[in-house]
Design an enzyme around this catalytic site. Structure first.
Site, mmCIF file in Angstrom:
data_model
loop_
_atom_site.group_PDB
_atom_site.id
_atom_site.type_symbol
_atom_site.label_atom_id
_atom_site.label_comp_id
_atom_site.label_asym_id
_atom_site.label_seq_id
_atom_site.Cartn_x
_atom_site.Cartn_y
_atom_site.Cartn_z
ATOM 1 N N PRO A 97 0.805 -1.224 0.000
ATOM 2 C CA PRO A 97 0.000 0.000 0.000
ATOM 3 C C PRO A 97 0.837 1.272 0.000
ATOM 4 C CG PRO A 97 0.009 -0.981 2.187
ATOM 5 C CD PRO A 97 0.719 -1.946 1.291
ATOM 6 N N GLY A 99 1.401 5.254 1.224
ATOM 7 C CA GLY A 99 1.087 6.118 2.353
ATOM 8 C C GLY A 99 1.078 5.421 3.701
ATOM 9 N N GLY A 101 4.277 4.432 5.117
ATOM 10 C CA GLY A 101 5.664 4.414 5.577
ATOM 11 C C GLY A 101 6.489 3.306 4.979
ATOM 12 N N LEU A 102 6.013 2.707 3.891
ATOM 13 C CA LEU A 102 6.780 1.624 3.263
ATOM 14 C C LEU A 102 7.584 2.119 2.055
ATOM 15 C CD1 LEU A 102 4.244 -1.353 3.521
ATOM 16 C CD2 LEU A 102 6.256 -0.923 4.932
ATOM 17 N N GLY A 103 7.591 3.417 1.856
ATOM 18 C CA GLY A 103 8.463 3.981 0.817
ATOM 19 C C GLY A 103 7.888 3.930 -0.580
ATOM 20 N N SER A 104 6.561 3.913 -0.692
ATOM 21 C CA SER A 104 5.977 3.712 -2.015
ATOM 22 C C SER A 104 6.310 4.845 -2.999
ATOM 23 C CB SER A 104 4.476 3.446 -1.908
ATOM 24 O OG SER A 104 3.738 4.524 -2.339
ATOM 25 N N SER A 105 6.430 6.077 -2.537
ATOM 26 C CA SER A 105 6.708 7.156 -3.491
ATOM 27 C C SER A 105 8.126 7.030 -4.045
ATOM 28 C CB SER A 105 6.464 8.534 -2.876
ATOM 29 O OG SER A 105 7.454 8.856 -1.934
ATOM 30 N N ALA A 107 9.872 4.300 -4.166
ATOM 31 C CA ALA A 107 9.912 3.063 -4.939
ATOM 32 C C ALA A 107 9.325 3.290 -6.326
ATOM 33 C CB ALA A 107 9.159 1.951 -4.209
ATOM 34 N N ASP A 148 15.039 6.605 1.724
ATOM 35 C CA ASP A 148 14.015 5.849 0.984
ATOM 36 C C ASP A 148 14.508 5.492 -0.414
ATOM 37 O OD1 ASP A 148 12.359 6.146 3.111
ATOM 38 O OD2 ASP A 148 10.631 6.778 1.913
HETATM 39 O O1 PMV Z 1 7.222 7.555 6.880
HETATM 40 P P1 PMV Z 1 8.481 7.228 6.134
HETATM 41 O O2 PMV Z 1 8.682 5.791 5.843
HETATM 42 O O3 PMV Z 1 8.676 8.112 4.924
HETATM 43 O O4 PMV Z 1 9.714 7.532 7.122
HETATM 44 C C1 PMV Z 1 9.913 8.790 7.718
HETATM 45 C C2 PMV Z 1 11.175 8.801 8.504
HETATM 46 C C3 PMV Z 1 11.407 10.072 9.290
HETATM 47 O O5 PMV Z 1 12.614 9.867 10.015
HETATM 48 C C4 PMV Z 1 10.291 10.323 10.268
HETATM 49 C C5 PMV Z 1 11.550 11.293 8.400
HETATM 50 C C6 PMV Z 1 12.797 11.332 7.531
HETATM 51 O O6 PMV Z 1 12.832 12.170 6.596
HETATM 52 O O7 PMV Z 1 13.769 10.590 7.779
#
Ligand code: PMV
Length: 310
Positions: A97, A99, A101-105, A107, A148
């Site tokens: 999915p 949004g 926090g798995l880095g989809s953008s 990726a 990311d």
């Molecule tokens: O939500 P994600 O997976 O994009 O991770 C954010 C990580 C933070 O440390 C909160 C922000 C950053 O830019 O490193």
């Protein structure tokens, strides 16, 4: 050009989110079972380039803010190739999915950059590919740390500190269980909230931040030495500190507790927080499966098990 193909992966931050923004170390890893794929097909003359991504089907040019990074990936890559006259239909397909926090953008941008380079059979260095991906990420995230972009196209765990990246070689055996709360958490909002609290209370919140950095540094050393139990403890302590920084969420708490009661060595949120995903460290595959099932029973929307040490 012919039709090009590119592939990247999801990523998870094992430890160090938020404190990495303030110069402390963080560790992230690609999740090779969760692919992001992209195809770039040359448009014929007069044909309007189309985009098919997530739930969107339509003109690439009119695809809105959500796909700004992806459009930028197309633009910077075609500029790089010096072939801006040729349009491409872009299609992406993701196993995970967006949004959460798995880095989809990152990726998706990385996969699109690769697909376009492939369409021209261009042999390009990894550094140049990363640079192009990061340029696209700037549209999405403003000031991306680069973590990311590097991790979603990487071969294994990466340690990032003050912009410097190095490969980490884990030892021992362990599994990660990653679960999606189903709650959308905005990383931008979380990062801004932390900044506000740090400015309001530099000493108190600064101490939390330093301690989070210490936990991350110790955890990375444990992972490289194959000390899984202390690694789990550091993850648990990081979770408490992230809670104190107010980037937690009741659903994250519930899943973190459930993972611990089912034998996880450690459990915490992963990524920006305020929702999104959590992860748990499991000693072996049986523990990982049991934890995964318990998390699903507690309402996790999706659960993935990943072997941390190959
Ligand atoms: O939500 P994600 O997976 O994009 O991770 C954010 C990580 C933070 O440390 C909160 C922000 C950053 O830019 O490193």
């Amino acid at each position: 050009p012919h039709e090009g193909y590119g592939r990247t992966w999801a990523k998870a931050i094992l430890i160090g989110e938020h404190s990495v923004v303030y110069g402390h170390p963080a560790l992230a890893l690609p999740l090779h079972s969760l692919r992001m794929q992209a195809w770039a097909a040359p448009a014929t003359e007069g044909e309007e380039p189309q985009l098919s991504a997530l739930d969107y089907e339509g003109p690439l040019a009119g695809s809105g803010e959500r796909f700004g990074g992806l459009r930028r990936a197309v633009e910077v890559t075609l500029n790089y190739l010096g072939t801006t006259g040729q349009g491409f239909h872009i299609r992406t397909e993701s196993d995970f999915p967006a949004g959460r926090g798995l880095g989809s953008s990152a990726a998706a941008s990385g996969a699109v950059v690769r697909a376009l380079l492939d369409a021209y059979d261009a042999a390009v260095s990894d550094e140049d590919i990363l640079r192009l991906t990061n340029q696209a990420e700037q549209v999405t995230h403003g000031h991306p740390s680069g973590l990311d972009a590097a991790t979603t196209s990487g071969q294994g765990p990466v340690r990032l500190e003050q912009g410097a990246m190095r490969t980490v070689r884990p030892r021992g055996a362990a599994y990660l269980v990653i679960a999606d709360t189903g709650v959308a958490g905005s990383t931008k909002e979380a990062v801004e909230g932390v900044r506000g609290r740090l400015e309001a209370d530099p000493d108190g919140v600064g101490r939390l931040m330093d301690e989070l950095g210490n936990q991350a540094a110790a955890a990375i050393a444990d992972l490289e030495a194959g000390r899984m139990e202390p690694l789990g403890d550091h993850m648990n302590q990081a979770q408490e500190l992230l809670d104190a920084l107010q980037v937690g969420h009741p659903t994250l708490d519930k899943l973190v507790q459930e993972a611990r009661s089912n034998g996880a060595l450690g459990a915490k949120l992963t990524g920006g927080g305020l929702g999104g995903c959590m992860l748990a460290l499991a000693a072996d595959g049986d523990d990982a499966d049991r934890i995964g099932q318990a998390l699903k029973a507690q309402g996790a929307q999706q659960v993935w098990v990943h072997r941390l040490v190959a």
